[in-house]
Write an enzyme that holds these catalytic residues in place. Structure first.
Site, short mmCIF file in Angstrom:
data_model
loop_
_atom_site.label_atom_id
_atom_site.label_comp_id
_atom_site.label_asym_id
_atom_site.label_seq_id
_atom_site.Cartn_x
_atom_site.Cartn_y
_atom_site.Cartn_z
N LYS A 1 12.81 -15.92 -8.85
CA LYS A 1 12.59 -14.89 -9.88
C LYS A 1 11.61 -15.41 -10.93
O LYS A 1 10.69 -14.71 -11.32
CB LYS A 1 13.91 -14.51 -10.58
N CYS B 1 0.84 -1.19 0.00
CA CYS B 1 0.00 0.00 0.00
C CYS B 1 0.89 1.25 0.00
O CYS B 1 2.01 1.23 0.48
CB CYS B 1 -0.94 0.08 1.19
N HIS C 1 16.75 -37.95 -4.60
CA HIS C 1 15.94 -38.24 -3.41
C HIS C 1 14.51 -37.74 -3.56
O HIS C 1 13.84 -37.46 -2.56
CB HIS C 1 16.60 -37.64 -2.16
N GLY D 1 -1.20 -1.00 6.54
CA GLY D 1 -0.99 -1.83 7.73
C GLY D 1 -2.22 -2.63 8.08
O GLY D 1 -3.09 -2.87 7.23
N TRP E 1 -2.90 -2.78 -1.52
CA TRP E 1 -2.59 -4.21 -1.61
C TRP E 1 -3.48 -4.85 -0.56
O TRP E 1 -3.26 -4.66 0.64
CB TRP E 1 -1.12 -4.45 -1.30
#
Ligand code: G6P
Length: 609
Positions: A486, A2, A505, A101, A75
Site C-alpha cells: 500500500k 484502459c 539475515h 488489450g 493505460w
C-alpha cells in the site's frame, strides 16, 4: 486497464461518454479520447495526453456533438502515453476505433497494411485494427462484417469498439480476452468495458461471451457468437441501490473505501448465512466438492495474492488442510505437480486479471478437482469460468490501491476455512468462536477507523523518507507485505516487508536513523520474539512504528512510537491490522501530495499480461 465506452442514441451523447470515462478512469489514465458522428456524419475527434479532465476541457473549449460515439481512457502498453497514441484511432477519415488489450501479431499486420499503402500515425498495436476494419469496409462489407473479418486476423486479447461515418447510428464491438458489456436502454444502447461506466444511463446489461461480436443501434442489439451465429444473451438487471460510485464527503475514493469496510465485511459475511457458514455461499455444488478436497492451491496477483498468503495460515492451522499459494504469473508458466483432490482457488477483486484468468484456463484437464473463485465483480470472466463462486460484497472499488476488496476476500477465505475445517474435525466450539469473531469484525474495524487522526500524525514521520521496512511474524507477515505494498503504490516510498525473523539475515544492514521500521505486533504468542527483533532495530538507531494490541504491554518511548490497536480475537487480526496500515499509507500519500486514487504507472485491473 484502459476503459471503453460507446453509445448509439437519438440524443447527444458526448456527456454520457465523458461520464463513462470518468467512471472508468481508475482503469487507466495516461491519455483519453472521444470520437463522435455529428448530424452531417462528420467524424469528430478529441484526444488528449493526461487524465480525462484534459479531454473534458478540450470538449469545453471546442464542443463536438453527436448521437453516436466511442471514447477511451488509456493505460499505455504499446507506444508511450501521448495524444497521438491515445485512442480512438482513425482510418480512411471514416472509421474510429478503440481497443483494450494487446494485439500480439500487430507487427506483421502493420507491415502488410503498410505494404498496401495504409499510413500509420501512432506507435500502438491498436491502430492496425482500425485499418483492417477500414480495408473491409472499402471492399463493401457492413460495419459488423468488417469487424468480424478484422477480428479473424487478430492474435491476442482484446475488447474493441468502432464507429464508421458511413454507418450512422451504429457502434460495433468485439470481445476476446477482455471484458465488454452492452448497456440496454430505451431508444438507445451502449457498450462499455465495465458496466460501471453505464450505470448513469441504464441498469440493464448483457455480458458478452468470449468471441462475441455485437452491433448496437438506438433500437436494436445484435450479438453474434464466435461461430458467427446470431444469439440471444441473457439480460441482467443490476440493483442500483447497492453500488454507489460517488466519493460523497470523502476527498478520495481510497479513503471512502477504507471507511466502507465495516459495512462491506458485514455484507460479505451475511452471504454465508450470518449465524454459521453455509456451503451454498460458494455455489450449489460446493458441498459435494468440499467433501472431496484434500488440498488447496491458491493463485492470485497483487493484494489478492496477499489474501491468499493469509489464508494459507488459516487453512493449515485451523482446517488442517495443506495449502499452497503462488502468484499467478509464476504459477501459469511452470511445470506443476498437484496431488489428487486439489481445489484451485483464484482470488481477484476484478475477476479479470489476465494472469489469474490464464492460470484458471491453463489448468490441465484433471489437474484440479474443481475451481473456486473469490471475486468482487459478478459476471466477470473468472466468475463465469469457475466451478464454484464466492462473491465478496465490497461494492465497486475505484481506488487503484485495493482496500475493502482485500479485507472482504479474507472474510470469504475464513469462511472457506470453516467450510473445509468442519469436514476435517474442526470442533463445534471452534466454529462458534470463529463465527462470533466474524460477527464482531465490523466493530473492531470501526474502532481502528476511530484511530484515524492518530495514524495521520504517525504518517508525518514518513514524508521525508525514501525507504521503509515492514516486519511481521506468522500470519501478520503477509499483512506486513500488504502494508508495504500500500505504501509503495500510493506514496512512492520504497517499502519492503520481511518476516521479522529474517531481519538479521540481511535487511538489518539497511537499518539506520533514516529507515523507519513498521512492525505489526498484534500481541499473539509470537510477540516476545518480535520484541527482541524490535530491540535489534532500535539499538541500531532505527525508528520504530509499532502497531500493537493495547494489551501487549508496549509503550511509546524515544524512537519507538506505539499505536494501540483494539484488543480482538486472533483470527480477525489480519483484517483489523490491515485497516490501520491502509490508513497509514493513505495519509503518507496525501501529505506527500501524490494522486492517491490514480497512482502513476498503475492500473486497477490488469487485463493484459
Ligand atoms: C492490480 C491492482 C491491485 C490488485 C491486482 C490484482 O495490480 O492495482 O490493486 O491487487 O491488480 O487484481 P485483482 O483484480 O485480480 O484482485
Amino acid at each position: 486497464m484502459c476503459g471503453i465506452v460507446g453509445a448509439a442514441a437519438r440524443r447527444e451523447v458526448s456527456e454520457i461518454l465523458l461520464e463513462g470515462l470518468r467512471r472508468l478512469e481508475y482503469r487507466g489514465y495516461d491519455s483519453a479520447g472521444m470520437a463522435l458522428l455529428d448530424n452531417e456524419r462528420n467524424l469528430q475527434l478529441h484526444k488528449r495526453l493526461g487524465k480525462v479532465a484534459e479531454l473534458e476541457s478540450a470538449q469545453r473549449m471546442h464542443p463536438y456533438l453527436g448521437c453516436t460515439g466511442i471514447a477511451h481512457t488509456r493505460w499505455a502498453t504499446h507506444g508511450e502515453p501521448s495524444s497521438v497514441n491515445a485512442h480512438p484511432h482513425i482510418a480512411g477519415q471514416r472509421v474510429a476505433l478503440v481497443h483494450n488489450g494487446i494485439i500480439e501479431n500487430y507487427r506483421e499486420l502493420r507491415e502488410q497494411l503498410q505494404a498496401e499503402g495504409y499510413e500509420f500515425l501512432s506507435a500502438t498495436d491498436s491502430e492496425v485494427v482500425a485499418h483492417l476494419v477500414y480495408r473491409e469496409l472499402r471492399g463493401g462489407a457492413s460495419l459488423l462484417q468488417a469487424m468480424s473479418a478484422a477480428v479473424g486476423l487478430l492474435e491476442g486479447s482484446f475488447a474493441l469498439a468502432a464507429i464508421d461515418s458511413e454507418h450512422p447510428e451504429t457502434v460495433v464491438g468485439a470481445r476476446r480476452g477482455s471484458p465488454l458489456v452492452v448497456g440496454v436502454g430505451i431508444g438507445e444502447n451502449f457498450i462499455a468495458s465495465d458496466q460501471l461506466a453505464l450505470r448513469q444511463v441504464t441498469d440493464r446489461f448483457i455480458y458478452l461471451e468470449e468471441g462475441d461480436l455485437v452491433q448496437v443501434t438506438p433500437s436494436a442489439i445484435t450479438v453474434l457468437d464466435s461461430a458467427g451465429d446470431v444469439v440471444e444473451r441473457t439480460r441482467t438487471r443490476i440493483d442500483s441501490a447497492v453500488e454507489s460510485v460517488d466519493r460523497g464527503e470523502f476527498d478520495h475514493y481510497m479513503l471512502k473505501e477504507i471507511y466502507e469496510q465495516p459495512r462491506a465485511l458485514a455484507a460479505t459475511f451475511n452471504v454465508g448465512g450470518a449465524h454459521s457458514v453455509d456451503d451454498a455461499a460458494f455455489g450449489a455444488d460446493a458441498a459435494a466438492v468440499f467433501d472431496r478436497v484434500e488440498q488447496v492451491q491458491i493463485v492470485a496477483c497483487g493484494t489478492s495474492y496477499h489474501a491468499g498468503m493469509v489464508a494459507r495460515y488459516w487453512l493449515e492451522e485451523l482446517a488442517g488442510i495443506a495449502c499452497q499459494v503462488e502468484v499467478a504469473s509464476e504459477f501459469r508458466y511452470r511445470r506443476r505437480v498437484q496431488r489428487p483432490g486439489s481445489l484451485l482457488v483464484t482470488i481477484s477483486q476484478s475477476g479479470e486479471t489476465a494472469d489469474s484468468l490464464a492460470a484458471l484456463r491453463d489448468a490441465a484437464p484433471g489437474e484440479f478437482l474443481a475451481s473456486l473463485v473469490i471475486a468482487n465483480v459478478d459476471n466477470s470472466s473468472l466468475v463465469r469460468e469457475s466451478d464454484l463462486i464466492f462473491l465478496t460484497r465490497a461494492g465497486p472499488e475505484i481506488g487503484v490501491a485495493s482496500t475493502k476488496a482485500f479485507t472482504t476476500q479474507l472474510v470469504g477465505l475464513l469462511m472457506l476455512t470453516i467450510a473445509l475445517g468442519r469436514r476435517r474435525g474442526m470442533a463445534a466450539e471452534k466454529i462458534e468462536e470463529l463465527v462470533t469473531a466474524l460477527h464482531q469484525l465490523p466493530d473492531y474495524v470501526q474502532q481502528v477507523l476511530e484511530l484515524d487522526s492518530a495514524i495521520e500524525q504517525l504518517a508525518e514521520a514518513f514524508i521525508p523518507r525514501h525507504h521503509a521496512l515492514f516486519l511481521g511474524r506468522g500470519i501478520q507477515y503477509p499483512i506486513a507485505m500488504e502494508g508495504a505494498l500500500k505504501l509503495k503504490e500510493i506514496s512512492y516510498i520504497h517499502a519492503e516487508a520481511y518476516p521479522a525473523g529474517e531481519l538479521k539475515h540481511g535487511p538489518l544492514a539497511l537499518v539506520d536513523d533514516d529507515m523507519p521500521v513498521v512492525a505489526v505486533a498484534p500481541g499473539d504468542d509470537l510477540l516476545e520474539k518480535l520484541k527482541s527483533n524490535l530491540e535489534e532495530v532500535r539499538s541500531r538507531g532505527g525508528e520504530l512504528f509499532v502497531f500493537a494490541d493495547r494489551r501487549a504491554g508496549l509503550h511509546s518511548e524515544a524512537r519507538v512510537q506505539v499505536l494501540n490497536m483494539p484488543h480482538c480475537p486472533e483470527v480477525v487480526k489480519p483484517m483489523v491490522y490491515t485497516v490501520a496500515l491502509q490508513l497509514l499509507a493513505y495519509h503518507v500519500a496525501v501529505q506527500k501530495g501524490t494522486d492517491v486514487d490514480k497512482p502513476r504507472n498503475l492500473a486497477k485491473s490488469v487485463t493484459v499480461e
